[in-house]
Design a protein around this motif. Structure first.
Motif, PDB file in Angstrom:
ATOM      1  N   THR A 112      40.974  24.743  51.978  1.00 36.76           N
ATOM      2  CA  THR A 112      39.543  24.851  51.692  1.00 36.76           C
ATOM      3  C   THR A 112      39.107  23.817  50.662  1.00 36.76           C
ATOM      4  O   THR A 112      38.053  23.179  50.795  1.00 36.76           O
ATOM      5  CB  THR A 112      39.213  26.265  51.179  1.00 36.76           C
ATOM      6  N   VAL A 113      39.928  23.652  49.627  1.00 32.95           N
ATOM      7  CA  VAL A 113      39.604  22.660  48.595  1.00 32.95           C
ATOM      8  C   VAL A 113      39.617  21.253  49.183  1.00 32.95           C
ATOM      9  O   VAL A 113      38.740  20.426  48.885  1.00 32.95           O
ATOM     10  CB  VAL A 113      40.605  22.764  47.429  1.00 32.95           C
ATOM     11  N   ALA A 114      40.588  20.964  50.059  1.00 26.43           N
ATOM     12  CA  ALA A 114      40.668  19.623  50.664  1.00 26.43           C
ATOM     13  C   ALA A 114      39.432  19.318  51.485  1.00 26.43           C
ATOM     14  O   ALA A 114      38.970  18.174  51.518  1.00 26.43           O
ATOM     15  CB  ALA A 114      41.925  19.535  51.531  1.00 26.43           C
ATOM     16  N   GLN A 115      38.869  20.330  52.158  1.00 29.75           N
ATOM     17  CA  GLN A 115      37.686  20.106  52.985  1.00 29.75           C
ATOM     18  C   GLN A 115      36.484  19.664  52.160  1.00 29.75           C
ATOM     19  O   GLN A 115      35.617  18.951  52.655  1.00 29.75           O
ATOM     20  CB  GLN A 115      37.337  21.385  53.748  1.00 29.75           C
ATOM     21  N   THR A 116      36.426  20.072  50.893  1.00 26.86           N
ATOM     22  CA  THR A 116      35.291  19.675  50.050  1.00 26.86           C
ATOM     23  C   THR A 116      35.323  18.191  49.717  1.00 26.86           C
ATOM     24  O   THR A 116      34.311  17.628  49.315  1.00 26.86           O
ATOM     25  CB  THR A 116      35.281  20.468  48.743  1.00 26.86           C
ATOM     26  N   GLU A 151      51.832  33.401  35.249  1.00 24.16           N
ATOM     27  CA  GLU A 151      50.852  34.389  35.694  1.00 24.16           C
ATOM     28  C   GLU A 151      49.432  33.856  35.567  1.00 24.16           C
ATOM     29  O   GLU A 151      48.579  34.056  36.440  1.00 24.16           O
ATOM     30  CB  GLU A 151      51.025  35.669  34.883  1.00 24.16           C
ATOM     31  N   MET A 152      49.179  33.135  34.477  1.00 20.91           N
ATOM     32  CA  MET A 152      47.852  32.569  34.255  1.00 20.91           C
ATOM     33  C   MET A 152      47.556  31.463  35.284  1.00 20.91           C
ATOM     34  O   MET A 152      46.434  31.317  35.772  1.00 20.91           O
ATOM     35  CB  MET A 152      47.767  32.003  32.828  1.00 20.91           C
ATOM     36  N   GLU A 153      48.603  30.661  35.621  1.00 16.86           N
ATOM     37  CA  GLU A 153      48.432  29.610  36.636  1.00 16.86           C
ATOM     38  C   GLU A 153      48.088  30.219  37.991  1.00 16.86           C
ATOM     39  O   GLU A 153      47.188  29.740  38.697  1.00 16.86           O
ATOM     40  CB  GLU A 153      49.722  28.789  36.773  1.00 16.86           C
ATOM     41  N   ILE A 154      48.810  31.280  38.357  1.00 18.39           N
ATOM     42  CA  ILE A 154      48.564  31.922  39.658  1.00 18.39           C
ATOM     43  C   ILE A 154      47.133  32.447  39.730  1.00 18.39           C
ATOM     44  O   ILE A 154      46.439  32.279  40.732  1.00 18.39           O
ATOM     45  CB  ILE A 154      49.582  33.067  39.873  1.00 18.39           C
ATOM     46  N   GLU A 155      46.676  33.065  38.635  1.00 21.06           N
ATOM     47  CA  GLU A 155      45.312  33.595  38.612  1.00 21.06           C
ATOM     48  C   GLU A 155      44.284  32.482  38.769  1.00 21.06           C
ATOM     49  O   GLU A 155      43.305  32.602  39.515  1.00 21.06           O
ATOM     50  CB  GLU A 155      45.087  34.350  37.307  1.00 21.06           C
ATOM     51  N   LEU A 156      44.509  31.360  38.079  1.00 15.47           N
ATOM     52  CA  LEU A 156      43.589  30.220  38.155  1.00 15.47           C
ATOM     53  C   LEU A 156      43.542  29.648  39.570  1.00 15.47           C
ATOM     54  O   LEU A 156      42.455  29.417  40.131  1.00 15.47           O
ATOM     55  CB  LEU A 156      44.029  29.129  37.166  1.00 15.47           C
ATOM     56  N   LEU A 157      44.728  29.410  40.148  1.00 18.70           N
ATOM     57  CA  LEU A 157      44.777  28.791  41.471  1.00 18.70           C
ATOM     58  C   LEU A 157      44.201  29.707  42.543  1.00 18.70           C
ATOM     59  O   LEU A 157      43.594  29.253  43.512  1.00 18.70           O
ATOM     60  CB  LEU A 157      46.219  28.410  41.821  1.00 18.70           C
ATOM     61  N   LYS A 158      44.381  31.011  42.366  1.00 23.25           N
ATOM     62  CA  LYS A 158      43.831  31.968  43.323  1.00 23.25           C
ATOM     63  C   LYS A 158      42.313  31.909  43.313  1.00 23.25           C
ATOM     64  O   LYS A 158      41.650  31.954  44.353  1.00 23.25           O
ATOM     65  CB  LYS A 158      44.317  33.371  42.984  1.00 23.25           C
ATOM     66  N   GLU A 159      41.731  31.799  42.102  1.00 21.82           N
ATOM     67  CA  GLU A 159      40.275  31.705  41.986  1.00 21.82           C
ATOM     68  C   GLU A 159      39.756  30.360  42.494  1.00 21.82           C
ATOM     69  O   GLU A 159      38.649  30.277  43.025  1.00 21.82           O
ATOM     70  CB  GLU A 159      39.853  31.900  40.523  1.00 21.82           C
ATOM     71  N   TYR A 160      40.567  29.303  42.334  1.00 22.69           N
ATOM     72  CA  TYR A 160      40.110  27.953  42.719  1.00 22.69           C
ATOM     73  C   TYR A 160      40.008  27.822  44.240  1.00 22.69           C
ATOM     74  O   TYR A 160      39.190  27.095  44.765  1.00 22.69           O
ATOM     75  CB  TYR A 160      41.062  26.895  42.159  1.00 22.69           C
ATOM     76  N   GLY A 161      40.869  28.534  44.958  1.00 22.78           N
ATOM     77  CA  GLY A 161      40.763  28.529  46.417  1.00 22.78           C
ATOM     78  C   GLY A 161      41.993  27.985  47.109  1.00 22.78           C
ATOM     79  O   GLY A 161      42.835  27.324  46.494  1.00 22.78           O
ATOM     80  N   ALA A 162      42.079  28.275  48.417  1.00 24.69           N
ATOM     81  CA  ALA A 162      43.206  27.799  49.210  1.00 24.69           C
ATOM     82  C   ALA A 162      43.202  26.274  49.294  1.00 24.69           C
ATOM     83  O   ALA A 162      42.127  25.654  49.319  1.00 24.69           O
ATOM     84  CB  ALA A 162      43.136  28.392  50.613  1.00 24.69           C
ATOM     85  N   PRO A 163      44.373  25.652  49.327  1.00 24.55           N
ATOM     86  CA  PRO A 163      44.434  24.174  49.357  1.00 24.55           C
ATOM     87  C   PRO A 163      43.640  23.567  50.515  1.00 24.55           C
ATOM     88  O   PRO A 163      42.971  22.548  50.333  1.00 24.55           O
ATOM     89  CB  PRO A 163      45.940  23.906  49.499  1.00 24.55           C
ATOM     90  N   GLU A 169      49.872  20.087  47.814  1.00 28.69           N
ATOM     91  CA  GLU A 169      49.460  20.762  49.049  1.00 28.69           C
ATOM     92  C   GLU A 169      48.040  20.365  49.445  1.00 28.69           C
ATOM     93  O   GLU A 169      47.749  20.153  50.628  1.00 28.69           O
ATOM     94  CB  GLU A 169      49.542  22.280  48.834  1.00 28.69           C
ATOM     95  N   VAL A 170      47.134  20.253  48.443  1.00 24.95           N
ATOM     96  CA  VAL A 170      45.776  19.789  48.743  1.00 24.95           C
ATOM     97  C   VAL A 170      45.822  18.375  49.312  1.00 24.95           C
ATOM     98  O   VAL A 170      45.132  18.044  50.287  1.00 24.95           O
ATOM     99  CB  VAL A 170      44.900  19.832  47.470  1.00 24.95           C
ATOM    100  N   GLY A 171      46.678  17.530  48.710  1.00 24.86           N
ATOM    101  CA  GLY A 171      46.783  16.138  49.168  1.00 24.86           C
ATOM    102  C   GLY A 171      47.205  16.020  50.621  1.00 24.86           C
ATOM    103  O   GLY A 171      46.785  15.094  51.328  1.00 24.86           O
ATOM    104  N   LYS A 172      48.037  16.959  51.082  1.00 24.42           N
ATOM    105  CA  LYS A 172      48.489  16.915  52.477  1.00 24.42           C
ATOM    106  C   LYS A 172      47.327  17.095  53.452  1.00 24.42           C
ATOM    107  O   LYS A 172      47.402  16.639  54.593  1.00 24.42           O
ATOM    108  CB  LYS A 172      49.522  18.017  52.728  1.00 24.42           C
ATOM    109  N   HIS A 173      46.270  17.753  53.012  1.00 19.57           N
ATOM    110  CA  HIS A 173      45.142  18.042  53.903  1.00 19.57           C
ATOM    111  C   HIS A 173      43.970  17.088  53.687  1.00 19.57           C
ATOM    112  O   HIS A 173      42.929  17.239  54.323  1.00 19.57           O
ATOM    113  CB  HIS A 173      44.660  19.482  53.691  1.00 19.57           C
ATOM    114  N   LEU A 174      44.126  16.111  52.779  1.00 14.38           N
ATOM    115  CA  LEU A 174      43.067  15.138  52.579  1.00 14.38           C
ATOM    116  C   LEU A 174      43.130  14.084  53.664  1.00 14.38           C
ATOM    117  O   LEU A 174      44.211  13.783  54.181  1.00 14.38           O
ATOM    118  CB  LEU A 174      43.215  14.467  51.203  1.00 14.38           C
TER     119      LEU A 174
END
Length: 341
Positions: A64-68, A50-62, A10-15
């Motif tokens: 937003t991450v792509a914009q960086t 559950e642990m993956e969801i928590e990590l990805l939620k903290e990492y940010g929306a795809p 999903e991040v790749g789609k916005h790069l």
């Protein structure tokens, strides 16, 4: 597919579609997997969904991450925007005023032969042409600044009022090699305009001749000039490249001086062939006589004056270019000696 894989996709789609996209996705996946493994070790249990969801939620929306990962989120960035506005005002104002004058001459020349509706339509067409040209010029300027935004770091552009003034700077001698940024920027913009007019709108180049209620338009340039136009374009493109190099370096370097000398020599050769070859000016006795304004003898005399005039202009252009070459060579030698000393 794991959530991390879907997240990376999903991040790749916005790069942006640039080289290195796969590397970014690979790096991001590796980072997330390492972070997930660390959390699992600290929690003392295997990683789960559950642990993956928590990590990805903290990492940010795809998105937003792509914009960086996008170093150029702007078409024209905030640091370059003041220069863009300044150049836009200067160029569009000059072009609009010149076209208004030319349009006024053209309408005045045909007004006596037109009825009211035709006259109004001529004014409308003239204004539409000015607006169309202004939009074209605006597009050219935007194109120039988009290229600068991508290939010249924005940090190199600073308006004078952003700099802290130091009275001690008055003691310093001005650096002869320093380049004022607005000069190469304006040179690039006007070169783009020249390329646009001579290549795509040559019908604008001509002379309006008035005599009482009679007027005529004569194109300015002959086919002999347009046969040299591809070579002239090469010189213009080289100038755009050189001015881009000056913007990037902010000063004249030995390589840009050599490049500039080579361009001037190339342009002086083109000017020499334009001077010594068939006439590039379309104003001759036959063209003037066909307007019905001139008698045969008067047409011939005016044509001779015009032809001599264009030869003088070309000769002066060659002379001026040679002077510029000599000055550039002197500055090159001086700069090289200073560098070696």
């Amino acid at each position: 597919m794991k959530l991390i894989d879907r997240y990376v996709t999903e991040v790749g789609k916005h790069l942006p579609l640039v080289k290195g996209r796969k590397d970014i996705e690979k790096e991001l996946r590796s980072t997330l997997e390492d972070m997930l493994e660390d959390r699992a070790q600290k929690a003392g249990r295997p990683a789960d969904e559950e642990m993956e969801i928590e990590l990805l939620k903290e990492y940010g929306a795809p998105q937003t991450v792509a914009q960086t990962y996008n170093p150029h989120p702007y078409l024209i960035g905030p640091r370059l925007f003041p220069f863009f506005v300044m150049v836009l005002k200067i160029v569009v104002s000059v072009v609009t005023v010149v076209l208004l004058v030319l349009t006024g001459f053209k309408i005045a020349s045909i007004a006596p032969t037109m009825a009211g509706p035709e006259f109004a339509r001529a004014i409308g067409e003239g204004l539409a042409g000015i607006v169309s040209t202004a939009i074209t010029v605006f597009g050219h300027i935007v194109l120039v600044f988009v290229i600068l935004e991508r290939y010249v770091p924005a940090s190199e552009f600073k308006m004078d009022d952003e700099k802290e003034w130091d009275p001690a700077s008055l003691k310093k001698e001005p650096e002869s090699d320093e380049v004022k940024l607005w000069e190469p920027i304006l040179a690039i913009v006007f070169t783009f305009i020249a390329i646009s007019i001579f290549n795509f709108n040559p019908q604008w180049l001509g002379f309006y001749i008035f005599s009482g209620d009679t007027s005529a338009f004569i194109p300015a340039l002959t086919d002999a000039f347009f046969r040299w136009l591809p070579w002239i374009n090469i010189g213009w493109v080289a100038e755009i490249v050189m001015n881009g190099m000056l913007i990037r370096s902010g000063r004249w370097t030995i390589s840009t001086r050599i490049f500039s000398i080579a361009i001037k020599i190339f342009q002086s050769v083109i000017l020499y062939f334009l001077l010594t070859g068939p006439s590039i000016l379309a104003v001759d006795g036959a063209a003037l006589q066909s307007t019905g304004i001139f008698e045969a003898d008067a047409a011939q005399r005016v044509a001779e004056l015009a032809q001599n005039g264009i030869r003088i202009v070309l000769g002066l252009a060659i002379f001026g270019t040679l002077i510029e070459i000599v000055k550039s060579i002197y500055k090159l030698i001086t700069q090289r000696n200073s560098a070696e000393g």
